[in-house]
Design a protein around this motif. Structure first.
Motif, PDB file in Angstrom:
ATOM      1  N   THR A 112     -85.055  48.857 -81.045  1.00 36.00           N
ATOM      2  CA  THR A 112     -84.745  47.882 -79.999  1.00 36.00           C
ATOM      3  C   THR A 112     -83.253  47.578 -79.939  1.00 36.00           C
ATOM      4  OG1 THR A 112     -85.405  46.219 -81.601  1.00 36.00           O
ATOM      5  CG2 THR A 112     -86.967  46.720 -79.857  1.00 36.00           C
ATOM      6  N   ILE A 113     -82.518  47.951 -80.994  1.00 40.59           N
ATOM      7  CA  ILE A 113     -81.077  47.723 -80.968  1.00 40.59           C
ATOM      8  C   ILE A 113     -80.456  48.505 -79.811  1.00 40.59           C
ATOM      9  CG2 ILE A 113     -80.537  49.606 -82.602  1.00 40.59           C
ATOM     10  CD1 ILE A 113     -78.378  47.579 -83.711  1.00 40.59           C
ATOM     11  N   GLU A 114     -81.061  49.647 -79.493  1.00 38.04           N
ATOM     12  CA  GLU A 114     -80.558  50.462 -78.393  1.00 38.04           C
ATOM     13  C   GLU A 114     -80.744  49.733 -77.069  1.00 38.04           C
ATOM     14  OE1 GLU A 114     -81.928  54.461 -78.782  1.00 38.04           O
ATOM     15  OE2 GLU A 114     -81.017  55.079 -76.898  1.00 38.04           O
ATOM     16  N   LEU A 115     -81.828  48.989 -77.002  1.00 33.77           N
ATOM     17  CA  LEU A 115     -82.083  48.202 -75.801  1.00 33.77           C
ATOM     18  C   LEU A 115     -81.118  47.014 -75.733  1.00 33.77           C
ATOM     19  CD1 LEU A 115     -84.669  47.866 -73.697  1.00 33.77           C
ATOM     20  CD2 LEU A 115     -84.857  45.791 -75.030  1.00 33.77           C
ATOM     21  N   LEU A 116     -81.041  46.287 -76.854  1.00 34.95           N
ATOM     22  CA  LEU A 116     -80.210  45.077 -76.902  1.00 34.95           C
ATOM     23  C   LEU A 116     -78.749  45.385 -76.594  1.00 34.95           C
ATOM     24  CD1 LEU A 116     -80.151  42.031 -77.631  1.00 34.95           C
ATOM     25  CD2 LEU A 116     -79.651  42.705 -79.969  1.00 34.95           C
ATOM     26  N   LEU A 117     -78.238  46.469 -77.176  1.00 37.93           N
ATOM     27  CA  LEU A 117     -76.815  46.763 -77.018  1.00 37.93           C
ATOM     28  C   LEU A 117     -76.502  47.514 -75.721  1.00 37.93           C
ATOM     29  CD1 LEU A 117     -75.731  47.632 -80.663  1.00 37.93           C
ATOM     30  CD2 LEU A 117     -75.622  45.441 -79.476  1.00 37.93           C
ATOM     31  N   THR A 118     -77.535  47.890 -74.953  1.00 42.62           N
ATOM     32  CA  THR A 118     -77.246  48.491 -73.655  1.00 42.62           C
ATOM     33  C   THR A 118     -77.512  47.496 -72.528  1.00 42.62           C
ATOM     34  OG1 THR A 118     -79.433  49.520 -73.616  1.00 42.62           O
ATOM     35  CG2 THR A 118     -77.608  50.868 -74.382  1.00 42.62           C
ATOM     36  N   LEU A 119     -77.894  46.277 -72.893  1.00 46.30           N
ATOM     37  CA  LEU A 119     -77.923  45.201 -71.897  1.00 46.30           C
ATOM     38  C   LEU A 119     -76.484  44.747 -71.686  1.00 46.30           C
ATOM     39  CD1 LEU A 119     -81.021  43.192 -73.174  1.00 46.30           C
ATOM     40  CD2 LEU A 119     -80.838  44.378 -71.001  1.00 46.30           C
ATOM     41  N   PRO A 120     -76.190  44.152 -70.533  1.00 48.91           N
ATOM     42  CA  PRO A 120     -74.776  43.816 -70.273  1.00 48.91           C
ATOM     43  C   PRO A 120     -74.295  42.594 -71.051  1.00 48.91           C
ATOM     44  CG  PRO A 120     -76.142  43.182 -68.424  1.00 48.91           C
ATOM     45  CD  PRO A 120     -77.041  43.863 -69.396  1.00 48.91           C
ATOM     46  N   ILE A 121     -74.282  42.704 -72.363  1.00 50.44           N
ATOM     47  CA  ILE A 121     -73.703  41.634 -73.175  1.00 50.44           C
ATOM     48  C   ILE A 121     -72.734  42.253 -74.165  1.00 50.44           C
ATOM     49  CG2 ILE A 121     -75.611  40.003 -73.008  1.00 50.44           C
ATOM     50  CD1 ILE A 121     -76.581  40.968 -75.703  1.00 50.44           C
ATOM     51  N   ALA A 122     -71.765  41.436 -74.578  1.00 53.81           N
ATOM     52  CA  ALA A 122     -70.811  41.910 -75.572  1.00 53.81           C
ATOM     53  C   ALA A 122     -71.467  41.801 -76.946  1.00 53.81           C
ATOM     54  CB  ALA A 122     -69.545  41.064 -75.514  1.00 53.81           C
TER      55      ALA A 122
END
Lengths: 274, 244
Positions: A112-122
Motif C-alpha cells: 500500500t506504500i505504493e498507493l500512498l506515495l503515488t497520491l498527490p501528497i508530499a
C-alpha cells in the motif's frame, strides 16, 4: 524664486518582472490537510483491528500493577503519582515500538506504500499524518489512566499541577519515542526488525542519563558524560514529574521529534531511489 | 496537441542491473497504449517511475507537462495509477477507502461523496460498498484499485495489469470501461495478455530486458504475417541477437 527641487529618486526603477513560476513551485507546500486525512485513516485503522483494544488493555493493566503493586503506592502513604510516572517511560520503551513497528513496515509488506506515495501528497505529509495518528492514540491510552488520578484525589489532596506537568512530560516522551520508532519502521519491511531497532534507539536516548552510563563516562570521558546527560529523555522527563516545565526541555523534545520525523522523510525519499 | 504523458530517455538501475534502459515515448489524448513484455522486462518499474514511486536514475517523465521528479504533487494530481496487484488497506471498507483517497485528493463533503459514488458506479462496486476490502474476491479488489485510479477523472491513466485475476466477464467489462474512457484520456495499460492489445489498444509497445523494441499499432504488428503471439515470442526470446 525657489527653484523647484527635484526629489532624488528614492528607489532604483523597478526591474521588469521576470516571468515567474508560481510560488508554490518553489516553496514546499505547507498544506496540513492531507496530513490530517492520513492521520484520521491511520487512527481509524488502529481501532478497526484488535491492535487498539489489546494495546490499551495490556498497557493499563501493566501501568496499574506497576503503580499500585510494584510501586508500593499504598505503603508510601503519599497522594501523588510519582510511582506511576517513574514506571511510565519504561512502559513506553516497550509499548511504543510495538505501536510504531507497523507504521511503514506494514505498508511495505502490503504494497500500500505504493498507493500512498503515488497520491498527490508530499512525503512529509504522509510522515506527519502517521506520526500524529500514533501520538493521538498514545494520548488516548495515557488519558485512560485517569482513574489513577481520581484515586489519588480521593485518598488525599495531591498537587494537581504537578500531576498535569507529569502528564505533559509523558506525552512528550511518547512523542519522541514515536518519532524514533516511525523512522526505524521506514527502514524495513520486517516488523520484528522495526521493533528491535526502535527499542534499541529509544533505549539509547532513555538510558543516556542514567547513573550507570554517566558514571562510566565521567570517569573516562567527562565531556561525553555531559552530552549524554543532555540528550537523556528520562532525565528531562524527571523535571516534568517534579512539576517543573522548562522551555529548554520543551525545545529539546520538539527538536528530537522534528529531527526524527525529518530522518523519516529522508528515508522514505531515499528508498525511492533504490 | 500536447502530449499528456511523456517519457524521455528514462533509465533505472538497481545496483549494477539496468532494469529500464533509455526508454522514450509519449502519449496524446485518445491514445491507449498497451505496454507489453515478459515478466521482469521493466514494465512495472517504468510505470512506478511515471507514478513518482521510484526515482529515475536518468531521463525524465512528465504528466500533463509536470515533471514527476521536480513537481511530483502536480504530476500526481493529473494521474490515476493502479499499482501492480492493486494494493488497498485490507481493514477498510470499500467506501471508506475511496473516501480516504478522495479526501487526500482534496475533495470535501458533498464533493467527496459524489466522487466516491461516481467511481463505485463506474466500476460496479455498489453491492460491496460497506464490505471490508480483505473479505473481497480478487476481482473486486482489482476493481477497488481501479475505482481509486478513476475517482478524480484524471487526464492520464497508468494501469498496471488492470485485468489480472479477473474472470472473462469482468475482463470484458474492464476493457469496455477503458474503451469508454479512452477518447478523453491518455491511458497506459500493462499486460501480458496479447489479445487485450488488439481488443482495447490503439498502440503497442513491447519492452524486453529494459529496452523498448517495438512501438507500433496492433494492426501493424499483425500485418507482419505472424500471430501476435508468435511475434511476441520471437522478439522477446531473441533479445541477445538484437545487437545490444
Amino acid at each position: 524664486m525657489a527653484a523647484a527641487i527635484e526629489a532624488p529618486p528614492l528607489a532604483p526603477p523597478a526591474k521588469p518582472a521576470a516571468p515567474r513560476r508560481p510560488l508554490s513551485d518553489h516553496l514546499p507546500s505547507i498544506d496540513l490537510r492531507p496530513a490530517l486525512v492520513v492521520a484520521r485513516r491511520e487512527l481509524a485503522a488502529y481501532f478497526a483491528t484488535p491492535v487498539a483494544t489489546v494495546f490499551i488493555v495490556v498497557f493499563l493493566a501493566l501501568a496499574g500493577v506497576l503503580t499500585f503493586g510494584v510501586g508500593n503506592f499504598f505503603a508510601r502513604g503519599q497522594a501523588d503519582l510519582v510511582a506511576f510516572f517513574s514506571f511510565l517511560p519504561w512502559l513506553f520503551l516497550l509499548f511504543i515500538p510495538a505501536l510504531t513497528m507497523r507504521l511503514w513496515a506494514e505498508e511495505r509488506r502490503l504494497g500500500t506504500i505504493e498507493l500512498l506515495l503515488t497520491l498527490p501528497i508530499a512525503p512529509w505529509q504522509a510522515v506527519l499524518g502517521k506520526f500524529l495518528a500514533a501520538w493521538a492514540f498514545c494520548a488516548i491510552a495515557v488519558a485512560l489512566t485517569f482513574p489513577f488520578w481520581i484515586t489519588v484525589n480521593l485518598l488525599g489532596s495531591p498537587e494537581n499541577g504537578v500531576i498535569l506537568s507529569g502528564y505533559i512530560g509523558s506525552l512528550l516522551v511518547a512523542g519522541a519515542f514515536l518519532a524514533i520508532g516511525s523512522a526505524m519502521s521506514a527502514l524495513t519491511r520486517n516488523q520484528v526488525i522495526a521493533f528491535v531497532l526502535a527499542v534499541v534507539v529509544c533505549f539509547l536516548f532513555a538510558a543516556a542519563g542514567t547513573g550507570v552510563v554517566t558514571e562510566f563516562l565521567s570517569s573516562r570521558l567527562p565531556l561525553l558524560a555531559e552530552a549524554a546527560r543532555s540528550v537523556s529523555v528520562f532525565e528531562r522527563f524527571n523535571g516534568f514529574v517534579r512539576g517543573v516545565v522548562e522551555l529548554r526541555d520543551l525545545v529539546f523534545f520538539a527538536s528530537l521529534i522534528v529531527f526524527f520525523l525529518f530522518v523519516n522523510v529522508v528515508i522514505i525519499d531515499h528508498r525511492k531511489a533504490d | 496537441m500536447a502530449a499528456l504523458i511523456e517519457i524521455d530517455r528514462l533509465t533505472k538501475k538497481f545496483g549494477d542491473t539496468t532494469v529500464v534502459n533509455d526508454v522514450s515515448f509519449s502519449l496524446k489524448k485518445g491514445e491507449v497504449l498497451g505496454f507489453l513484455g515478459p515478466n521482469g522486462a521493466g514494465k512495472s518499474t517504468t510505470m512506478r517511475m511515471l507514478a513518482g514511486f521510484l526515482l529515475p536514475t536518468s531521463g525524465s517523465a512528465r504528466i500533463c507537462g509536470a515533471d514527476v521528479v521536480e513537481r511530483p504533487v502536480q504530476a500526481k494530481r493529473n494521474l490515476g495509477f493502479l499499482p501492480e496487484g492493486a494494493p488497498c488497506y485490507p481493514e477498510m471498507t470499500v467506501s471508506g477507502f475511496l473516501d480516504f483517497t478522495a479526501r487526500v485528493r482534496g475533495y470535501r463533503g458533498k464533493d467527496a461523496a459524489e466522487r466516491v459514488a461516481g467511481a463505485m458506479k463506474l466500476t460496479e462496486l455498489d453491492a460491496v460498498r460497506l464490505q471490508p476490502i480483505e473479505t473481497l474476491s480478487k476481482g473486486f479488489k482489482r476493481r477497488v484499485g481501479l475505482a481509486q485510479a478513476l475517482l478524480h477523472d484524471p487526464p492520464a491513466l497508468v494501469l498496471d495489469e488492470p485485468t489480472d485475476g479477473l474472470d472473462p466477464n469482468q475482463k470484458h467489462e474492464v476493457r469496455e470501461l477503458i474503451k469508454r474512457l479512452a477518447p478523453e484520456k491518455a491511458i497506459i495499460i500493462s499486460t501480458h495478455i496479447l489479445e487485450e492489445v488488439s481488443a482495447v489498444c490503439s498502440r503497442a509497445i513491447i519492452i524486453a530486458r529494459g529496452h523498448l523494441i517495438v512501438d507500433a499499432t496492433p494492426s501493424e504488428l499483425e500485418s507482419t504475417g505472424q500471430t501476435l503471439d508468435e511475434f511476441f515470442r520471437d522478439l522477446t526470446l531473441n533479445i541477445p541477437a538484437f545487437g545490444f
